[in-house]
Design an enzyme around this catalytic site. Structure first.
Site, PDB file in Angstrom:
ATOM      1  N   ASP A 458       0.837  -1.198   0.000  1.00 25.15           N
ATOM      2  CA  ASP A 458       0.000   0.000   0.000  1.00 25.15           C
ATOM      3  C   ASP A 458       0.882   1.261   0.000  1.00 25.15           C
ATOM      4  OD1 ASP A 458      -2.301   1.469  -0.034  1.00 25.15           O
ATOM      5  OD2 ASP A 458      -2.984   0.887   1.961  1.00 25.15           O
ATOM      6  N   GLU A 461       2.962   6.275  -3.253  1.00 23.43           N
ATOM      7  CA  GLU A 461       2.815   7.377  -4.219  1.00 23.43           C
ATOM      8  C   GLU A 461       3.580   8.600  -3.738  1.00 23.43           C
ATOM      9  OE1 GLU A 461       0.185   6.459  -2.316  1.00 23.43           O
ATOM     10  OE2 GLU A 461      -0.913   5.008  -3.540  1.00 23.43           O
ATOM     11  N   ASP A 521      -8.745   4.157  -3.260  1.00 20.57           N
ATOM     12  CA  ASP A 521      -9.803   4.364  -2.268  1.00 20.57           C
ATOM     13  C   ASP A 521     -11.055   4.992  -2.876  1.00 20.57           C
ATOM     14  OD1 ASP A 521      -8.032   3.333  -0.464  1.00 20.57           O
ATOM     15  OD2 ASP A 521      -7.407   5.248   0.336  1.00 20.57           O
TER      16      ASP A 521
END
Length: 754
Positions: A458, A461, A521
């Protein structure tokens, strides 16, 4: 800064007040052409321009000469590179050039009017126009054009990709520059290059874009960041690659921040900007989108095949907190006949929720190895969440800091609660440092040795920008970080388990080599569903082969954690997941189908259909690893000459044979476009001749608008299973969509779906 509608300021980022120490150096006509090995090299003078919106050459400043290098790979790829203060062509971890893609020697022929560059077969790959501009003089009100770079490239030897030599109103008012470099504070800073765009040209790709199919008229920042949803301009996965409806692709080989403007700042140009004094561009030719994407993958790598169990159902929420809770959920899924292969533990398996220390909580998971093994005995594989940041409270902090496994942070912020990418952690793991990579792999190996099969990589970025890293500056690492991060997790997972897999969110060029990726998300809403599909279509047009999304969206609206998810949204998103490369339920509240009793029976049947389709899905996945196709495909992959398909962003191909049109409203109806061909409705068996619209098509909640190509023979597994361990591919059968097909209720799948 306010928009000025002038390219110099809005695209090249000059200060409109022109008070900064910046100057533009514009390419002029080449003065020589030489051979260097298999390459040709243009010597190009650059002329400094005076600082004004109406630019004109500063002829008091001497020109500077730089080299533009051209190389051919095979018969359909050209590479152009210019380095102003470094080597023009460099290798990087982004590149994974296929052995079949060999360098094709170039040569040139010169005449007074034209320089031609040809390859070893005699095919023309570029031409430089040296003819004087044709004029019929009658006025000197406006001066004639200044020198420019008038180059045309032929990536496949046929289609012309022309540099934007004269994208201007008058010589001093430019809307794009063929090739230019910006100097800032005495140092070369950023580079731009532009190619001509036709009036009706359309563009796709550039990463996971949550916007319309045709990207013409838009400019995108190539800077990875937490998308925080799927309905905005932020992107978890930027990819410096685009494809044109004229059947060519552009790959800008860089990890630096930049921009892509597709007939936006100027409708006559595709404009590239990179925040470094270099430009390294691959032009990729082909006759079909798949061929162009295959060329891109030949440069940056092909996706690898994923294990059979990964194509089953993944069950998760944010989050499960204990062995007891997980066992209760897994037992109930089995008892109530919901086929499932993977149970994913998100942020709550640590000592403290969100405090990533790569260790199970000893009170809530007293014997994690036994816990994982017991689940495996029942057909469940375990996936674990983690992140690439070191928390201030983490037990690994001192070691990571002292041994320089994480970046050196100049300012440490106070860590908050669940974070959601505010990046208030103590530091980012430094994957540019080999010792840090091995340390990180060691953390994961302890978990994989227990029997865990997948790591959710996860975030990634964003990185700490006000920090120091071993291998490169933060501005170059920001976009590339996802690739280094996922590569490390993928490699150790494959080494220990034999299966190369991660579950990743961020992305950049080359990340497709380390599947698989999901869309981030999304909101639990029809808007979230629509935005997710748009993102999936564009990432599939950016080289990625496997892509998934959170079913039925990640977060509630308007209450982020606690809003109730409507039953019809849950079903419709499940249907979308069944016809995606991978199917995972995940989000901020209850996701298990038995928690939605009114529609749980419908969901059960859809999961059984998913498992019946796994043989077909595995066949299509194998194809994905060898071609330019993704599993979930935009319509243009199969209908590039159908202009309608360049605008459709709410339908897709699932592999070669399925046409899928998700319902994204509570009215149980939608418009559907069937391209040319004969199409058989999966549920009713009704045959429809394509090249038509089915307006206001009605579809009950337990069905989905899905068609199959007439004559298709779909590999299915028409037997009851609870997980993929029970699938014997030798017992696969063919579901044939011929005249005898009268609907799924009368097919070999009928007993399975009762």
């Amino acid at each position: 800064m306010k928009q000025t509608n002038y390219q110099l300021f809005d695209f090249l980022d000059f200060d409109p007040a022109m008070t900064g120490e910046e100057s533009l150096w514009k390419a002029c006509a080449p003065i020589s052409l030489e051979l260097d090995g298999f390459d040709v090299v243009f010597e190009i003078p650059f002329q400094k321009q005076k600082n004004a919106n109406d630019i004109e050459p500063d002829k008091e400043t001497p020109r500077k000469i730089y080299s533009l290098r051209m190389r051919a790979y095979g018969a359909k790829i050209i590479r152009l590179a210019i380095g102003f203060d470094e080597h023009a062509m460099t290798d990087s971890v982004m590149l994974d050039i296929h052995p079949e893609l060999s360098v094709n020697p170039l040569r040139f022929e010169k005449t007074e009017d034209e320089w031609l560059i040809k390859d070893s077969t005699g095919m023309t790959r570029a031409s430089l126009n040296r003819r004087p501009v044709a004029i019929d003089f009658w006025s000197d009100l406006v001066p004639g054009p200044e020198e420019t770079l008038d180059l045309t490239f032929y990536p496949d030897g046929e289609k012309a990709v022309k540099v934007s030599a004269y994208d201007q109103f008058f010589p001093a008012r430019h809307d794009a520059y063929a090739l230019a470099v910006v100097e800032k504070d005495g140092q070369l800073d950023r580079t731009t290059m532009s190619f001509h765009a036709d009036a009706d040209e359309k563009f796709v790709g550039t990463g996971e874009r949550f916007t319309k199919m045709d990207l013409s008229g838009q400019t995108f920042q190539l800077k990875n960041q937490d998308g925080q949803g799927v309905n905005n301009r932020r992107a978890y996965k930027n990819v410096p690659f685009l494809m044109s409806s004229r059947m060519y692709g552009i790959f800008m080989h860089t990890s630096a921040h930049g921009k892509l403007s597709m007939a936006d700042h100027s409708t006559r140009s595709v404009q590239l900007l990179v925040e470094e004094p270099a430009m390294d561009v691959f032009l990729i030719g082909g006759d079909e989108p798949e061929e162009i994407l295959k060329g891109y993958r030949q440069l940056t790598g092909f996706p690898t095949m994923l294990p059979k169990w990964s194509f089953g159902t993944w069950m998760s929420r944010m989050t499960y907190f204990s062995e007891e809770e997980v066992n209760e959920i897994c037992n109930r899924l089995r008892k109530e006949d919901y086929p499932c292969d993977v149970i994913h533990l998100d942020t709550g398996w640590f000592r403290t929720d969100w405090l990533c220390e790569w260790k199970f909580n000893p009170e809530r998971f007293p014997d994690p190895k036994r816990f994982v093994q017991n689940l495996r005995n029942d057909g469940y594989k375990v996936s674990l969440w983690q992140m690439p940041y070191i928390a201030a409270e983490a037990e690994q902090l001192a070691e990571a800091r002292n041994k320089k496994y994480m970046c050196k942070v100049n300012e440490v912020k106070q860590q908050g609660g669940s974070n959601f990418s505010a990046l208030d952690y103590a530091g980012t793991i430094d994957f540019t440092y080999p010792k840090a990579v091995e340390w990180y792999k060691g953390l994961l190996k302890e978990l994989l040795d227990m029997g865990v099969v997948c790591i959710k990589t996860d975030f990634g970025e964003d990185i700490h920008m006000d920090a120091e890293y071993h291998g490169m500056s933060p501005d170059k690492l920001n976009n590339l970080y996802a690739l280094l991060y996922q590569k490390a997790a993928y490699e150790i997972t494959k080494e220990v388990t034999g299966d190369g897999i991660v579950w990743a969110r961020a992305g950049w060029a080359g990340c497709q080599r380390y599947p698989l990726h999901w869309g981030g998300d999304s909101a639990c809403s029809w808007d979230g569903l629509a935005g997710s599909l748009k993102g999936g279509l564009h990432i599939g047009l950016s080289g990625f082969g496997f892509w998934s999304h959170d079913v039925p969206g990640f977060h509630g609206v308007p209450n982020f954690m606690n809003s109730v998810i409507p039953d019809d949204l849950y079903v419709r998103w499940t249907q979308f997941g069944v016809f995606s490369s991978h199917l995972r339920y995940h989000g901020t509240s209850k996701r298990e189908p038995y928690e939605y009793p009114a529609i749980s029976g419908i969901v059960r049947n859809w999961l059984k259909l998913r498992y019946a389709l796994i043989p077909y899905l595995m066949e299509q996945s194998e194809k994905t690893t060898q071609t330019g196709f993704p599993v979930l495909r935009a319509l243009i992959f199969h209908h590039p000459k159908d202009k309608m398909c360049w605008h459709i962003d709410d339908q897709y191909y699932f592999g070669d044979d399925f046409m899928v049109a998700p319902v994204m409203n509570s009215e149980n109806r939608r418009d559907v476009y069937l391209p040319d061909g004969e199409w058989v409705n999966l549920f009713s068996g009704k045959l429809t001749q394509g090249n038509c619209w089915l307006n206001n098509f009605e579809c009950p909640l337990d069905e989905m608008p899905v068609w199959v190509k007439k004559g298709a023979q779909i590999s299915v597994y028409p037997h009851h299973v609870s997980n993929t361990d029970e699938i014997d591919l030798a017992k696969t059968e063919k579901l044939v969509f011929a005249e005898t097909y009268t609907g799924i209720e009368n097919s070999i799948l009928a007993d399975l779906l009762k």
